[in-house]
Design an enzyme around this catalytic site. Sequence first.
Site, mmCIF file in Angstrom:
data_model
loop_
_atom_site.group_PDB
_atom_site.id
_atom_site.type_symbol
_atom_site.label_atom_id
_atom_site.label_comp_id
_atom_site.label_asym_id
_atom_site.label_seq_id
_atom_site.Cartn_x
_atom_site.Cartn_y
_atom_site.Cartn_z
ATOM 1 C CG ASP A 99 77.055 34.549 21.297
ATOM 2 O OD1 ASP A 99 76.427 35.562 20.925
ATOM 3 O OD2 ASP A 99 78.289 34.431 21.225
ATOM 4 C CG MET A 142 75.510 25.871 27.421
ATOM 5 S SD MET A 142 74.275 24.579 27.518
ATOM 6 C CE MET A 142 75.256 23.230 28.201
ATOM 7 C CG HIS A 189 81.752 31.308 22.854
ATOM 8 N ND1 HIS A 189 80.430 30.997 23.023
ATOM 9 C CD2 HIS A 189 81.758 32.544 22.280
ATOM 10 C CE1 HIS A 189 79.665 31.974 22.583
ATOM 11 N NE2 HIS A 189 80.456 32.932 22.115
ATOM 12 C CB SER A 196 80.285 27.655 22.198
ATOM 13 O OG SER A 196 80.718 27.785 23.535
ATOM 14 C CB THR A 197 80.985 23.374 24.298
ATOM 15 O OG1 THR A 197 80.866 24.393 25.281
ATOM 16 C CG2 THR A 197 81.569 22.123 24.920
#
Length: 364
Positions: free
Chosen positions: A301, A298, A208, A181-182
């Site tokens: 998931d 973050m 993401h 993600s991030t």
Amino acid sequence: MDKTIQGTSSGSAGKIRVLLVDDSLLVLELLTRMISTSPDIEIAGTARNGKEAIPKIELLNPDVVCTDLEMPLMDGLELTSYIMQNTPRPVLVVSSVVDQTRDSANVFALLKAGAVDVHQKPNLMNNEDFHKAARELNSKIKVVAGVYIFKRKPASDRVATAPLNIQQRKGRFRAVAIGVSTGGPQLLAEILPGLPKDFSMPVFVVQHISDGFIQGLVNWLDKNCALEVKIAENWESPKPGVIYFPEEQTHLTIERGGRIFLSKDPPLDGHRPAVDLLFSSVAEYYRDSVVGIILTGMGKDGVKGLHRIKSRGGVTIAQSEESCVVYGMPGEAVKTGAAVKVLSPSEIIRELIIFDQLNKNHHG
């Protein structure tokens, strides 16, 4: 990461203070209205280009800088490079991708320079769209602002990892699945180009990222990798040495005889695509012959799915805390015991090359 992002002073009542940088007054006004809907964020100031932003960063000491890409006098790339070298703090790129080849390459160059994440620049919209876009932007700002809150452990404090008896394996590794993600684009641009052009497994990646950027990310990575990087096609049979991403707002799973299945099913815990769905599906199909890797990001998931891979005998890896932009997803994987190994990006590359060589030796 080579550069440590330091925290800055808090705003009034602990609010996140944001400096907006964009050459369009209309965009600055729209972003200001959107951010003003959050009680936790305030506008520290605005600037029309990077040259104007630099003294304001020194004077206002914002927690987050939101910058456009293309601006006169000093663009977003020059500004981001300056910030990371002189006054490190989280940078969020808020930009439109018009030309997928040209613009996306420039946007992801900002990420490589040190920006934390990207977000699609809003258009003029109706009231309902405005509030939805405002929630998404403010949520992204809060995540980016939290990057420097995550404390980084010295290497000596790293979690011990269990040894893998890979030399005793009787079968081949058949696939790699990655969830991130991030901070993911920068990290993928470090890990994926490290894989050899004759890599013996397909690689599935769920990243993401804000709508409008996934095709650009794929194009950018494809230019920098020895392997083919592509958007997966429904019912496609995965091929060794190809890296597959789902199109935006689409789940990617492995179903029916090992083919790729794409779906528009509802988001899982707020995510579409969801890492958990990818990991769970590869655990069921590939069982002990899959490598699951959970990287910076973050939330949680992918943690449940990584447990599934581990329970089927697959190899599970989490990124080390000191190398993460955000240690949320990997941290949960380590805390809950889903990750068998905890590795830095360079160690992950080395591990994948070892698995690849074992495949080739096994085949030989």
